[in-house]
Design a protein around this motif. Structure first.
Motif, mmCIF file in Angstrom:
data_model
loop_
_atom_site.group_PDB
_atom_site.id
_atom_site.type_symbol
_atom_site.label_atom_id
_atom_site.label_comp_id
_atom_site.label_asym_id
_atom_site.label_seq_id
_atom_site.Cartn_x
_atom_site.Cartn_y
_atom_site.Cartn_z
ATOM 1 N N ILE A 49 -31.568 0.673 21.660
ATOM 2 C CA ILE A 49 -32.922 1.006 22.104
ATOM 3 C C ILE A 49 -32.841 2.053 23.210
ATOM 4 O O ILE A 49 -31.762 2.314 23.767
ATOM 5 C CB ILE A 49 -33.707 -0.240 22.568
ATOM 6 N N ARG B 32 -43.259 -2.450 21.314
ATOM 7 C CA ARG B 32 -41.833 -2.735 21.163
ATOM 8 C C ARG B 32 -41.062 -1.560 21.751
ATOM 9 O O ARG B 32 -41.624 -0.467 21.929
ATOM 10 C CB ARG B 32 -41.467 -2.919 19.685
ATOM 11 N N PRO B 33 -39.766 -1.750 22.058
ATOM 12 C CA PRO B 33 -38.999 -0.618 22.597
ATOM 13 C C PRO B 33 -38.769 0.444 21.518
ATOM 14 O O PRO B 33 -38.674 0.129 20.328
ATOM 15 C CB PRO B 33 -37.676 -1.254 23.044
ATOM 16 N N TYR C 207 -45.932 -1.026 26.032
ATOM 17 C CA TYR C 207 -45.059 -1.075 24.864
ATOM 18 C C TYR C 207 -45.445 -2.223 23.935
ATOM 19 O O TYR C 207 -45.581 -3.362 24.383
ATOM 20 C CB TYR C 207 -43.595 -1.310 25.282
#
Lengths: 150, 142
Positions: free
Chosen positions: A54, A95-96, A93
């Protein structure tokens, strides 16, 4: 010079996809001096539940700010980029960002203000992946400082 | 997400381990390349002073990235960060010498939220001045 208020609410077309590369993430992590293995080691990232390495939380700014260039460099808007400084920055966010993502950004001018001769511009960048799922929203406040007298 | 800090183990006021981050002109050049931000105020002091700055200044986003490390080093999984925002209140001035500048970052838990999330308030100081304001991250803990 005050900016044209009629630009508030204007949304620019989505950018062409940016493909997030493992080595670009590594380069960015090295530049900020961050040795977190989630950025460079796919196995470490998997242990955190991510399918690949990530990106650091602020990595996506490189993509959203490039997209904001459509706004910043819009000759009709007339922003003096040589006097622009970054006022605020925020991310939310879902998600990352991770390696392999193909991300598009849709930029919207949220607000234009003039304060003590400074032009203040708020831009929101919505970042989506190839499946059209939301990844992160970036809010950027730019301030074009007033020119000094004389 | 796999944060290594458990929600029940923190309370409002819990302090995060602080961080000290040196920034030299070389750091700025490297960050410019990695981020694609080649604004000359971050590497050209003639340009910087012409536009009214005291000297070359660090990218605000570099300061923001360093401040985030206090949070991500604490939780382990950077993917645990669900929100992060800052205000750039003062520039980090980076002189052209071997020392450069230093950014000192501290953080503490300011609120416990739903869904195992906490809000962390960060303080970032360089040359005795607060360089970030309203610097807050929301993190999902284990």
């Amino acid at each position: 010079m005050a900016l044209d208020q009629s630009f508030v609410g204007r949304t620019y077309p989505p950018t062409a996809p940016y493909e997030v590369g493992r080595e670009k993430i590594r380069e960015f992590a090295e530049a900020i001096g961050d040795a977190n293995p989630a950025y460079t080691d796919p196995e470490a990232a998997k242990q955190f539940g991510h399918s690949d390495v990530i990106a650091p939380p602020t990595f996506v700014f490189a993509i959203t700010f490039k997209a904001a260039g459509q706004v910043v460099q819009d000759p009709q808007l007339g922003l003096d980029y040589s006097r622009v400084v970054h006022g605020d920055q925020k991310f939310a966010y879902t998600r990352p960002v991770r390696a392999g993502d193909r991300l598009t950004v849709t930029s919207t001018i949220e607000a234009i203000k003039s304060l003590a001769g400074n032009d203040i511009l708020d831009i929101r960048g919505e970042v989506h992946d190839e499946a059209g799922e939301h990844v992160v929203t970036a809010w950027t406040k730019l301030v074009a400082r007033a020119a000094e007298e004389g | 997400m796999a944060a290594k800090i458990a929600y029940e183990d923190v309370e409002v006021g819990t302090e995060l381990p602080a961080g000290t981050f040196p920034v030299t002109r070389a750091t700025l050049v490297q960050y410019a390349g990695a981020s694609g931000d080649f604004n000359p105020i971050h590497w050209n002091e003639t340009f910087a002073t012409q536009v009214g700055l005291p000297d070359v200044i660090a990218h605000g986003m570099l300061t923001m990235a360093e401040a985030a490390r206090v949070v991500t080093d604490w939780v382990g999984d950077p993917g645990a960060v669900v929100e992060y925002g800052v205000r750039f209140t003062k520039p980090v001035v980076v002189p052209n010498d071997d020392q450069g500048a230093v950014i000192e970052v501290s953080g503490k838990v300011a609120a416990k939220l739903e869904d195992n999330r906490v809000r962390v308030d960060l303080t970032a100081v360089s040359a005795g001045q607060k360089v970030l304001g309203m610097s807050r991250a929301v993190v999902r803990l284990a």
